[in-house]
Design an enzyme around this catalytic site. Structure first.
Site, mmCIF file in Angstrom:
data_model
loop_
_atom_site.group_PDB
_atom_site.id
_atom_site.type_symbol
_atom_site.label_atom_id
_atom_site.label_comp_id
_atom_site.label_asym_id
_atom_site.label_seq_id
_atom_site.Cartn_x
_atom_site.Cartn_y
_atom_site.Cartn_z
ATOM 1 N N SER A 1 3.496 -2.132 10.358
ATOM 2 C CA SER A 1 4.944 -2.230 10.582
ATOM 3 C C SER A 1 5.533 -3.596 10.225
ATOM 4 C CB SER A 1 5.300 -1.840 12.022
ATOM 5 O OG SER A 1 4.919 -0.497 12.274
ATOM 6 N N GLY B 1 2.672 2.327 10.853
ATOM 7 C CA GLY B 1 3.638 3.420 10.711
ATOM 8 C C GLY B 1 4.344 3.776 12.007
ATOM 9 N N HIS C 1 -9.484 1.364 4.876
ATOM 10 C CA HIS C 1 -8.202 1.545 5.573
ATOM 11 C C HIS C 1 -8.425 2.491 6.758
ATOM 12 C CE1 HIS C 1 -4.117 2.640 6.519
ATOM 13 N NE2 HIS C 1 -3.747 1.543 5.873
ATOM 14 N N LYS D 1 0.244 4.215 -0.200
ATOM 15 C CA LYS D 1 -0.345 5.431 0.398
ATOM 16 C C LYS D 1 -0.049 6.620 -0.530
ATOM 17 C CE LYS D 1 -0.134 3.198 4.840
ATOM 18 N NZ LYS D 1 -0.064 3.289 6.290
ATOM 19 N N ASN E 1 0.886 -1.168 0.000
ATOM 20 C CA ASN E 1 0.000 0.000 0.000
ATOM 21 C C ASN E 1 0.920 1.213 0.000
ATOM 22 O OD1 ASN E 1 -1.734 2.086 0.480
ATOM 23 N ND2 ASN E 1 -2.348 1.418 2.542
ATOM 24 N N GLU F 1 -6.765 4.847 7.863
ATOM 25 C CA GLU F 1 -6.518 6.272 7.557
ATOM 26 C C GLU F 1 -7.749 6.906 6.902
ATOM 27 O OE1 GLU F 1 -2.760 5.635 5.572
ATOM 28 O OE2 GLU F 1 -1.928 5.038 7.513
ATOM 29 N N GLU G 1 -5.443 -4.731 10.540
ATOM 30 C CA GLU G 1 -4.418 -3.712 10.711
ATOM 31 C C GLU G 1 -4.682 -2.949 12.011
ATOM 32 O OE1 GLU G 1 -2.492 -2.676 6.656
ATOM 33 O OE2 GLU G 1 -4.031 -1.203 7.117
HETATM 34 P P1 13P Z 1 3.100 0.387 7.684
HETATM 35 O O1 13P Z 1 3.603 -0.911 7.083
HETATM 36 O O2 13P Z 1 3.854 1.588 7.171
HETATM 37 O O3 13P Z 1 2.997 0.317 9.163
HETATM 38 O O4 13P Z 1 1.599 0.594 7.132
HETATM 39 C C1 13P Z 1 0.693 -0.443 7.220
HETATM 40 C C2 13P Z 1 -0.513 -0.097 6.453
HETATM 41 O O5 13P Z 1 -1.249 0.810 6.814
HETATM 42 C C3 13P Z 1 -0.781 -0.845 5.213
HETATM 43 O O6 13P Z 1 -2.044 -0.589 4.722
#
Ligand code: 13P
Length: 251
Positions: free
Chosen positions: A212, A173, A95, A11, A9, A97, A167
């Site tokens: 992560s 992150g 997601h 982002k 992903n 976010e 997640e």
């Molecule tokens: P990270 O791997 O940067 O923690 O992000 C995970 C994520 O949100 C994947 O959709």
């Protein structure tokens, strides 16, 4: 046996030059690793580039969000049918976010999930709790509600053409990964929840872990019985890291 899937992903990251170099390395670095499958979910403006770069390769691609609407006066939105023009295979929906920064609740997310299915896209449905919710012992309640909203709208059979991703928000992150056992516990909870409706679908559905995931922890996560791969954020932008994570799924 369920085949593992590793999906990047990206982002809101990328650039024409950077994408080109990253994807050429990822394609070369995962060549012949056919025990698992691989995908990248990229920002909309790069779908054209990514579809031409990956079209004759073993790597699939997709987007990170879609509108729940088919078309109309929805400034800034992108419909599922538009993604078909770029031969997307996957789309991430729900997601954290999107849920927390853009106010997408479980009802909106389930309509996005439905829109994806109606246009032959495989939704990757993200579910997960915040740190406060975990500490209050609410993880199963939150994850259960996020999953039930989708099952209620589309029916459990629809999950045959979907992927789930657990997640935990506190692991995204932050460099703080869920331990393999913490992740396994919730993956098993999710699979049992699906099994309470339909055991065949529960056995078949891929449940990815995200939060992560790095080259140095992917193997210990992927060996857990209900973890069927990963949804990778930051590490999916680093070719060597991402290739190593893909390799950890390839066995
Ligand atoms: P990270 O791997 O940067 O923690 O992000 C995970 C994520 O949100 C994947 O959709």
């Amino acid at each position: 046996m369920r085949k593992k899937l590793v999906a990047g992903n990206w982002k809101m990251h990328g650039g024409i030059e950077q994408n080109n170099s990253l994807l050429n390395k990822v394609v070369a670095g995962t060549l012949g690793a056919d025990k698992a499958t691989y995908a990248v979910c990229v920002p909309y403006p790069y779908l054209s580039q990514v579809s031409s770069l990956l079209k004759d390769t073993h790597i699939s691609w997709g987007a990170q969000n879609i509108s729940q609407h088919v078309k109309g006066a929805f400034t800034g939105e992108v419909s599922a049918i538009m993604l078909n023009d770029f031969f997307c295979h996957y789309v991430i929906v729900g997601h954290s976010e999107r849920r927390t920064l853009y106010g997408e609740d479980s009802k909106i997310v389930s309509h996005k999930f439905k829109a994806a299915l109606e246009n032959s896209l495989i939704p990757i449905l993200c579910v997960g709790e915040s740190l406060d919710q975990r500490e209050a012992g609410l993880t199963e309640e939150i994850v259960g509600e996020q999953l039930d909203a989708v099952i209620e709208l589309v029916g459990v059979e629809a999950l045959e053409h979907a992927v789930l991703a657990y997640e935990p928000i506190w692991a995204i992150g932050t460099g703080r990964t869920a331990t393999p056992q913490q992740a396994q516990d919730i993956h098993s909870f999710i699979r049992n929840r699906v099994a309470s409706h339909n055991t065949q679908i529960a056995t078949k559905i891929q449940i990815l872990y995200g939060g992560s995931v790095k080259a140095n922890n992917a193997t210990e996560l992927f060996v857990m019985p209900d973890i069927d791969g990963g949804l990778i954020g930051g590490a999916s932008l680093l070719p060597d890291e991402f290739i190593s994570i893909c390799m950890a799924a390839n066995n």
